[in-house]
Design a protein around this motif. Structure first.
Motif, PDB file in Angstrom:
ATOM      1  N   ARG A 280      -1.441  -7.619  10.453  1.00 18.46           N
ATOM      2  CA  ARG A 280      -0.396  -6.553   9.731  1.00 18.46           C
ATOM      3  C   ARG A 280      -0.142  -7.077   8.313  1.00 18.46           C
ATOM      4  N   GLU A 281      -0.719  -8.167   7.962  1.00 19.17           N
ATOM      5  CA  GLU A 281      -0.564  -8.470   6.530  1.00 19.17           C
ATOM      6  C   GLU A 281      -1.981  -8.205   6.004  1.00 19.17           C
ATOM      7  N   GLN A 282      -1.698  -7.351   4.638  1.00 21.11           N
ATOM      8  CA  GLN A 282      -3.299  -7.038   3.969  1.00 21.11           C
ATOM      9  C   GLN A 282      -2.882  -7.462   2.599  1.00 21.11           C
ATOM     10  N   PHE A 283      -4.125  -7.964   1.727  1.00 18.35           N
ATOM     11  CA  PHE A 283      -4.045  -8.090   0.582  1.00 18.35           C
ATOM     12  C   PHE A 283      -5.434  -7.819  -0.265  1.00 18.35           C
ATOM     13  N   PHE A 284      -5.290  -6.949  -1.171  1.00 22.75           N
ATOM     14  CA  PHE A 284      -6.437  -6.394  -1.892  1.00 22.75           C
ATOM     15  C   PHE A 284      -6.424  -6.560  -3.350  1.00 22.75           C
ATOM     16  N   ASP A 285      -7.789  -6.734  -3.940  1.00 20.40           N
ATOM     17  CA  ASP A 285      -7.957  -6.830  -5.326  1.00 20.40           C
ATOM     18  C   ASP A 285      -8.572  -5.633  -5.560  1.00 20.40           C
ATOM     19  N   LEU A 286      -7.349  -4.433  -6.187  1.00 21.04           N
ATOM     20  CA  LEU A 286      -7.901  -3.045  -6.599  1.00 21.04           C
ATOM     21  C   LEU A 286      -8.922  -2.868  -7.661  1.00 21.04           C
ATOM     22  N   GLU A 287      -9.031  -4.010  -8.456  1.00 19.84           N
ATOM     23  CA  GLU A 287     -10.099  -3.892  -9.527  1.00 19.84           C
ATOM     24  C   GLU A 287     -11.323  -4.007  -8.872  1.00 19.84           C
ATOM     25  N   SER A 288     -11.526  -5.097  -8.328  1.00 18.75           N
ATOM     26  CA  SER A 288     -12.895  -5.228  -7.593  1.00 18.75           C
ATOM     27  C   SER A 288     -13.323  -4.579  -6.191  1.00 18.75           C
TER      28      SER A 288
ATOM     29  N   ARG B 226       6.544  -0.828 -15.361  1.00 26.19           N
ATOM     30  CA  ARG B 226       7.070  -1.469 -14.435  1.00 26.19           C
ATOM     31  C   ARG B 226       5.841  -2.270 -13.793  1.00 26.19           C
ATOM     32  N   GLU B 227       6.231  -3.409 -13.245  1.00 19.38           N
ATOM     33  CA  GLU B 227       5.273  -4.211 -12.613  1.00 19.38           C
ATOM     34  C   GLU B 227       4.552  -3.888 -11.431  1.00 19.38           C
ATOM     35  N   PHE B 228       5.469  -3.463 -10.562  1.00 19.90           N
ATOM     36  CA  PHE B 228       4.749  -2.536  -9.201  1.00 19.90           C
ATOM     37  C   PHE B 228       5.645  -1.441  -8.850  1.00 19.90           C
TER      38      PHE B 228
ATOM     39  N   THR C 236       0.505  -3.496  -7.888  1.00 22.28           N
ATOM     40  CA  THR C 236       0.343  -3.583  -9.202  1.00 22.28           C
ATOM     41  C   THR C 236      -0.953  -2.898  -9.609  1.00 22.28           C
ATOM     42  N   LYS C 237      -1.130  -3.027 -10.885  1.00 23.40           N
ATOM     43  CA  LYS C 237      -2.227  -2.490 -11.145  1.00 23.40           C
ATOM     44  C   LYS C 237      -3.689  -3.103 -10.723  1.00 23.40           C
ATOM     45  N   LYS C 238      -3.199  -4.453 -10.407  1.00 32.67           N
ATOM     46  CA  LYS C 238      -4.630  -5.204 -10.017  1.00 32.67           C
ATOM     47  C   LYS C 238      -4.352  -5.409  -8.258  1.00 32.67           C
ATOM     48  N   TYR C 239      -3.470  -5.762  -7.857  1.00 35.84           N
ATOM     49  CA  TYR C 239      -3.273  -6.207  -6.470  1.00 35.84           C
ATOM     50  C   TYR C 239      -2.647  -5.358  -5.638  1.00 35.84           C
ATOM     51  N   LYS C 240      -2.850  -5.198  -4.202  1.00 39.25           N
ATOM     52  CA  LYS C 240      -1.935  -4.449  -3.571  1.00 39.25           C
ATOM     53  C   LYS C 240      -1.714  -5.228  -2.255  1.00 39.25           C
TER      54      LYS C 240
ATOM     55  N   ASN D 269      -2.369   6.499 -11.865  1.00 46.13           N
ATOM     56  CA  ASN D 269      -2.097   5.478 -10.938  1.00 46.13           C
ATOM     57  C   ASN D 269      -0.503   5.999 -10.528  1.00 46.13           C
ATOM     58  N   ALA D 270      -0.512   7.257  -9.815  1.00 45.34           N
ATOM     59  CA  ALA D 270       0.570   7.871  -9.321  1.00 45.34           C
ATOM     60  C   ALA D 270       0.727   7.813  -8.030  1.00 45.34           C
ATOM     61  N   TYR D 271       1.705   7.087  -7.337  1.00 47.22           N
ATOM     62  CA  TYR D 271       1.988   6.864  -6.006  1.00 47.22           C
ATOM     63  C   TYR D 271       3.423   7.449  -5.412  1.00 47.22           C
TER      64      TYR D 271
END
Length: 484
Positions: A417-425, A379-381, A403-407, A78-80
């Motif tokens: 222009r606004e995006q929200f994803f559940d990275l787990e699913s 870290r939380e995010f 975060t580990k779950k959301y982006k 999980n490296a950014y």
């Protein structure tokens, strides 16, 4: 440089220097200086996405040397990066600061470059002051296109992958017993040559022949653009045809692109293998930290995108591997901690070198993880920033809070222009959840986190572009008027 800053610099640099002098005076044996601090080798590639490793489960390529490195160390999955573009990202890696803090947000020569005080606090200068021999080979591109004096490094190889491994090995072989510990950076250009390939230009280190379609990788599952593809990205892509020359690509063209990209990764893996083997052959393994990472990834056909700059996972996630036998670390370990290579690599190198880590940094040393010690709270995010630059670009700004779950992703203008994803699913970012009541609380929480982060880091330019949480006590006009 003003007098106050000079005094601060002298004080900061004197701490590791005095520690080193004291250590040296007590460590003489037979008139030979003994310094047991580890050697540090940083190996970098350019435009190398996280999934482009066979050890990560990618069957479309083979990276035996990087796989071997990972099997002997810890691979952080999980490296950014701090910014998916060469100069801003590399400037972060060398200083541990966000690009907007450094004032570096472009590859353009006309853009403002890093302040002198930030440059003086770069890794090369700090390690040199602390008694390390510092050498650099290959691509620099951190606030100057080419390496110049004042960065603390001896330049052992110019830009270019041909001969970089051999010159790095010659440097390693020239070390003698009793020499100072060294910090060596070997910075490769590939797989960046995929940019030239996309423009039908010759490749600097040898062309890659096309193959039959049956021998090319399949298209990624997120190849097609979603219905909520950000308008700003669509406009930037259409406006910069030299950077994004893929508008007329067929699916077959994209598959050849992916085939070529993976061959370029394999090509640079072979060069990296030479250095890894030399470290072992020269008996340096036991006291040498090896770090591998990249400055950003590549779209590689996901979302119909090539290159970088956009905030898609393929462009902002990179490989990050550390191995050091001296810590007694568990080998072949996968760690899912959120890592920002532009923020965390800097304090990690300082920590290994025994240099006090400044307290005001956003990043954390990863050394305790390798030593099996209890980590600080995760870290939380992480936050990744971007800005589109160039003659035809529209100057789009963007921020991603992950975060580990959301982006949560926000660009400065345009529809969607606004995006929200559940990275787990939804790890491939195919289903934008903005506008759905089911995730309104999580989206509002991300808006608040990004607002707070922009305030804390004085990200004033992007503060004005934020979408505020529902029922926020702050009015958007306050973001324009209040100094942070």
């Amino acid at each position: 440089m003003n007098r106050m800053f000079r005094m601060k610099m002298i004080l900061f640099l004197s701490i590791p220097m005095l520690s080193y002098i004291g250590f040296a005076q007590s460590a003489k044996k037979n008139d030979r200086l003994i310094d047991n601090r580890p050697n540090i080798v940083l190996i970098m590639t350019d435009q190398h996405q996280a999934e482009a490793l066979s050890i990560a489960g990618n069957s479309d390529l083979k990276t035996p040397n990087l796989d071997k490195l990972a099997k002997n160390g810890v691979r952080f999955e999980n490296a950014y990066v701090t910014f998916p573009l060469c100069t801003p990202s590399r400037s972060s890696i060398m200083t541990g600061k966000m690009p907007h803090t450094l004032g570096v947000n472009s590859n353009e020569k006309s853009e403002k470059r890093m302040r002198q005080q930030d440059k003086e606090m770069g890794l090369g200068n700090l390690l040199k002051a602390a008694g390390y021999d510092c050498a650099y080979g290959g691509k620099w591109h951190a606030h100057e296109a080419e390496m110049v004096k004042g960065n603390g490094f001896e330049m052992i190889a110019e830009f270019g992958d041909i001969g970089l491994a051999e010159k790095s090995i010659a440097y390693l072989a020239g070390r003698k017993e009793g020499d100072k510990p060294f910090f060596l950076v070997a910075s490769f250009d590939n797989p960046h040559n995929i940019c030239e390939w996309a423009r039908n230009e010759p490749l600097a280190y040898g062309n890659i022949a096309s193959v039959s379609l049956t021998d090319t990788p399949e298209l990624p599952v997120n190849f097609k653009k979603s219905k909520t593809f950000p308008e700003a990205l669509q406009i930037e892509q259409a406006a910069s045809k030299r950077i994004y020359p893929t508008e007329q690509y067929s699916e077959n063209d994209w598959r050849q692109y992916r085939y070529t990209y993976y061959r370029l990764v394999e090509k640079v893996d072979q060069e990296i293998g030479k250095i890894i083997d030399a470290i072992a052959d020269l008996g340096l393994n036991e006291n040498t930290v090896i770090i591998f990472t990249s400055d950003h990834g590549d779209g590689n056909a996901s979302h119909g995108w090539n290159q970088k700059t956009a905030l898609f996972q393929e462009s902002i996630k990179v490989p990050f591997i550390i191995t050091f036998n001296g810590t007694g670390q568990n080998k072949n370990t996968i760690n899912n901690k959120l890592v920002s290579n532009g923020l965390d690599l800097y304090p990690t190198v300082l920590d290994f070198a025994g240099i006090p880590v400044p307290e005001n940094l956003l990043g954390n040393s990863i050394k305790p993880i390798l030593e099996g010690k209890k980590e600080k709270d995760d870290r939380e995010f992480v936050v990744v920033e971007t800005k589109f630059e160039g003659k035809h670009a529209h100057g789009t700004l963007g921020r991603a809070l992950i975060t580990k779950k959301y982006k949560y992703v926000l660009y400065s203008w345009g529809k969607h222009r606004e995006q929200f994803f559940d990275l787990e699913s939804d790890p491939y970012e195919m289903n934008n959840l903005v506008g759905l009541n089911s995730h309104s609380k999580e989206i509002d929480a991300s808006r608040q986190k990004l607002l707070d982060w922009c305030k804390e880091t004085k990200d004033t330019k992007f503060l004005r572009k934020l979408i505020l949480p529902t029922n926020s006590p702050i009015h958007s006009s306050e973001l324009f008027d209040k100094p942070y």
